[in-house]
Scaffold this motif. Structure first.
Motif, PDB file in Angstrom:
ATOM      1  N   ILE A 436       0.823  -1.219   0.000  1.00 29.53           N
ATOM      2  CA  ILE A 436       0.000   0.000   0.000  1.00 29.53           C
ATOM      3  C   ILE A 436       0.854   1.266   0.000  1.00 29.53           C
ATOM      4  O   ILE A 436       0.470   2.273  -0.577  1.00 29.53           O
ATOM      5  CB  ILE A 436      -1.040   0.041   1.153  1.00 29.53           C
ATOM      6  N   SER A 437       2.047   1.179   0.615  1.00 25.72           N
ATOM      7  CA  SER A 437       2.877   2.378   0.591  1.00 25.72           C
ATOM      8  C   SER A 437       3.467   2.600  -0.797  1.00 25.72           C
ATOM      9  O   SER A 437       3.507   3.718  -1.310  1.00 25.72           O
ATOM     10  CB  SER A 437       3.949   2.276   1.686  1.00 25.72           C
ATOM     11  N   LYS A 438       3.884   1.500  -1.444  1.00 26.19           N
ATOM     12  CA  LYS A 438       4.485   1.612  -2.764  1.00 26.19           C
ATOM     13  C   LYS A 438       3.481   2.125  -3.786  1.00 26.19           C
ATOM     14  O   LYS A 438       3.797   2.940  -4.650  1.00 26.19           O
ATOM     15  CB  LYS A 438       5.034   0.247  -3.188  1.00 26.19           C
ATOM     16  N   ASN A 439       2.239   1.645  -3.679  1.00 25.81           N
ATOM     17  CA  ASN A 439       1.222   2.051  -4.646  1.00 25.81           C
ATOM     18  C   ASN A 439       0.418   3.262  -4.188  1.00 25.81           C
ATOM     19  O   ASN A 439      -0.610   3.599  -4.769  1.00 25.81           O
ATOM     20  CB  ASN A 439       0.298   0.869  -4.940  1.00 25.81           C
ATOM     21  N   GLU A 440       0.904   3.858  -3.080  1.00 24.48           N
ATOM     22  CA  GLU A 440       0.248   5.047  -2.514  1.00 24.48           C
ATOM     23  C   GLU A 440      -1.258   4.866  -2.386  1.00 24.48           C
ATOM     24  O   GLU A 440      -2.058   5.720  -2.783  1.00 24.48           O
ATOM     25  CB  GLU A 440       0.610   6.289  -3.332  1.00 24.48           C
ATOM     26  N   ILE A 441      -1.628   3.721  -1.824  1.00 24.99           N
ATOM     27  CA  ILE A 441      -3.048   3.424  -1.630  1.00 24.99           C
ATOM     28  C   ILE A 441      -3.516   4.089  -0.348  1.00 24.99           C
ATOM     29  O   ILE A 441      -2.831   4.060   0.671  1.00 24.99           O
ATOM     30  CB  ILE A 441      -3.267   1.893  -1.532  1.00 24.99           C
ATOM     31  N   ASN A 442      -4.666   4.729  -0.419  1.00 22.46           N
ATOM     32  CA  ASN A 442      -5.217   5.377   0.755  1.00 22.46           C
ATOM     33  C   ASN A 442      -5.936   4.353   1.624  1.00 22.46           C
ATOM     34  O   ASN A 442      -7.030   3.922   1.316  1.00 22.46           O
ATOM     35  CB  ASN A 442      -6.183   6.475   0.296  1.00 22.46           C
ATOM     36  N   PHE A 443      -5.291   3.942   2.699  1.00 20.44           N
ATOM     37  CA  PHE A 443      -5.852   2.909   3.561  1.00 20.44           C
ATOM     38  C   PHE A 443      -6.009   3.520   4.948  1.00 20.44           C
ATOM     39  O   PHE A 443      -5.065   4.069   5.521  1.00 20.44           O
ATOM     40  CB  PHE A 443      -4.888   1.715   3.590  1.00 20.44           C
TER      41      PHE A 443
END
Ligand SMILES: *Cc1c(COP(=O)(O)O)cnc(C)c1O
Length: 634
Positions: A436-443
């Protein structure tokens, strides 16, 4: 994002909290700028550390930059002098340094010396402090201001100071002190300068706001002040009453509190003058704050103003009130301690190791007949590896972990199975977090997850000794690696100290985004030693440390800038920290007796044939060596 020195500066907020005294040099090292007028003459802290190591000084260590102390004294005095000039203000500035903020002799001596040409004085708040300021403030033109509760000895010491020709101001904090003082003046014929501390309705905001306000511990109410004036008049001592004092708290975060205090205090001063009290000094106490978190805000660890603004508010504010009331401009006194001393010292600690429960390696191979709970967890991982359906895998993983803990408690799961499940569990969470950090996913739980997965760096120091306010009042102190800043920090962690107390940790850090983070970006540990600096510890932290776990005082090195030196500095003095025998003695132990007892016990083992004499002597020597050694980890 590519890493750069600018990025490093932003990450650790160095130019924000550093107040021009700290920066990152071209080699990616944290550097101190002793004199802001010559920012190129900087000192790499790593160079100081290397020299200190070569002299055999061990960690943790306090480094004092005496030039910063001197610079702060100059800046405060010059700013007042300049603004007083600019405002055509008729009074002068007679600042004092309150020694309680850092009573170290070297600190006090340096401040007195740097302040000599400004007639900068000292302030004491207790009998022991008074003993020291009497001996160290020998300038007859500077003030010695005495605050705190006073008994007869305290007052007699003050009068002794008057007899030595010092400008001693006895500040009355409590009405009964005045009657005591008057009778001593009558007995000895000495006429000290008397000050009165006023109880203000204005409160400083933040952690120390209870120093002001109607419920403050110190100060006289308006009616008590009027009674004091009458009493002094009756005793023909009214001409001694020369100083009006207040102190609304330390670390005033909001400049408005200062403006309000000047407005209230200025009026009281003028009304008293109009009553015929020949006041000369207006003492605004301490409170000038330090921007520890670098946000320039009204956060508890910040301030929303600069020195210039603080000084201008006092000088212009007072001028306006006095002019309106037709009263002469008083001399101005501040009792700034924090702002003078905070920047000059730092604590450098070496990292001993890492505590990371999430990175245990354990063989998780499938075996015949294993619990389905283990297989479920393994399949979740495979699922993630194949499809990256992170949200579903994340939810399943958390559920499986819970189920397996319950199963373990019911006796359905073996120890080895539990170990496998936990190992896979941590592995999955790490993969998800990375994804999620690599793909800049808003979690939503992203930050929580990151904190949950972060390790802890074990630092060779005690929070209780070196950063007491971080523990006691959640004070933020800047923490920065002292070198490798040219490289991108690749992980985040929190810091724990070597006390056996679970409160012995730092988990509040400045962040380049909004707010405070529980973790700090750090570099991976490798074979090279890794050092972290804890900064702005010169005010209070330096001297408030306690004996928790009997660690005691740190080794100290005192550094001076030296232009001709190839590294730009020299170590003027090394002061040894506490040895085990020092700290044990303060707790009433007798180290000699302890060594004797151990020797006797060892001798007995030798006689009984359980130890040979050579081994015995070695063990005795070892015990005695440890008594003489530094209390921190080697
Ligand atoms: C503690 C104290 C100070 C010092 O305050 P700082 O905020 O550190 O400058 C000054 N005056 C009095 C009376 C104090 O108690």
């Amino acid at each position: 994002m590519t890493w750069s020195l600018e990025e490093a500066d932003k990450t650790y907020g160095v130019s924000k909290w550093g107040a021009g005294h700290f920066s990152i040099n071209d080699s990616g090292q944290l550097a101190v700028i002793p004199n802001k007028e010559f920012p190129s003459q900087d000192i790499a802290i790593k160079d100081v550390v290397d020299e200190m190591i070569s002299q055999g000084v061990s960690f943790p260590v306090v480094i004092r930059f005496h030039d910063i102390l001197r610079a702060q004294v100059r800046t405060l005095n010059k700013t007042f002098d300049d603004i007083i000039d600019e405002a055509s203000y008729n009074g002068k500035f007679f600042g004092v340094y309150p020694v309680k903020v850092n009573q170290m002799r070297e600190v006090v001596e340096e401040i007195v010396e740097a302040g000599q040409r400004y007639n900068f004085g000292l302030e004491a708040g207790s009998k022991a402090e008074l003993l020291s300021v009497l001996a160290y403030n020998t300038n007859e033109n500077s003030l010695t201001i005495l605050n705190g509760y006073k008994d007869e000895d305290y007052l007699r010491l003050a009068l002794l100071g008057c007899k030595l020709g010092r400008k001693i101001v006895v500040v009355i904090e409590k009405f009964s002190e005045l009657t005591k003082l008057i009778s001593l003046c009558e007995e000895t014929g000495v006429r000290p300068i008397i000050g009165i501390r006023s109880r203000m309705t204005v409160k400083g905001r933040g952690k120390w706001e209870s120093s002001g306000g109607d419920k403050a511990k110190f100060g006289l109410t308006i009616s008590e002040i009027i009674n004091a004036v009458e009493l002094l008049k009756g005793k023909e001592l009214l001409d001694c009453l020369k100083l009006f004092h207040f102190h609304i708290g330390s670390q005033i975060t909001d400049i408005r509190a200062i403006k309000e205090a000047i407005a209230e205090g200025g009026r009281i001063y003028c009304k008293l003058s109009q009553l015929g009290v020949d006041l000369e000094y207006f003492d605004v106490g301490g409170g000038l704050g330090v921007d520890y978190d670098g946000t320039a805000s009204t956060n508890d660890s910040s301030i929303n103003y600069q020195l210039d603004e603080y000084v201008a508010d006092i000088v212009y504010g007072l001028k306006q009130i006095c002019d309106l009331e037709g009263v002469g401009h008083p001399n101005i006194i501040t009792e700034s301690g924090r702002a003078l001393t905070a920047h000059h010292s730092c604590v450098i600690t070496n990292i001993i190791g890492e505590i990371d429960t999430s990175s245990v390696s354990f063989d998780t191979q499938a075996i015949e007949g294993e619990s389905h709970l283990v297989s479920n967890m393994r399949e979740a991982e495979e699922e993630f590896d194949k499809l990256k359906n992170w949200q579903e895998v994340y939810n399943d993983t958390v559920k499986f972990k819970e189920d397996s803990l319950n199963a373990f408690k019911l006796g359905i799961l073996s120890l080895v199975e539990r170990a496998k499940i936990e190992t896979i569990y941590w592995r999955i969470l790490k993969k998800v977090a990375k994804y999620i950090s690599k793909n800049e996913i808003n979690f939503e739980q992203g930050e929580e997850l990151e904190e949950f997965l972060s390790g802890q760096y074990l630092c060779n120091f005690s929070v209780f000794q070196s950063a007491a306010d971080s523990w006691a009042i959640d004070q933020i102190l800047p923490v920065v690696p002292i070198d490798r800043l040219e490289k991108k920090p690749t992980k985040r962690c929190s810091l724990v100290d070597i006390t056996c107390d679970s409160d012995g940790k730092i988990d509040k850090f400045i962040s380049d985004e909004e707010g405070i983070k529980k973790t700090i970006p750090v570099h991976e540990l490798d074979k090279e030693p890794y050092y972290l600096g804890i900064f702005l510890t010169g005010a209070y932290q330096d001297v408030m440390g306690d004996m928790h776990n009997l660690f005691g005082r740190l080794n100290e090195v005192h550094v001076y800038a030296h232009e001709q030196d190839s590294k730009g500095f020299y170590i003027e003095e090394v002061i040894k920290g506490s040895s085990a025998e020092n700290v044990l003695s303060t707790m009433q132990y007798n180290p000699q007796y302890m060594a004797f007892t151990i020797k006797k016990a060892i001798d007995l083992q030798i006689r009984e044939g359980n130890l040979n004499p050579r081994q015995g002597v070695k063990l005795t020597d070892f015990y005695e060596d440890c008594l003489r050694s530094y209390t921190y980890l080697k």
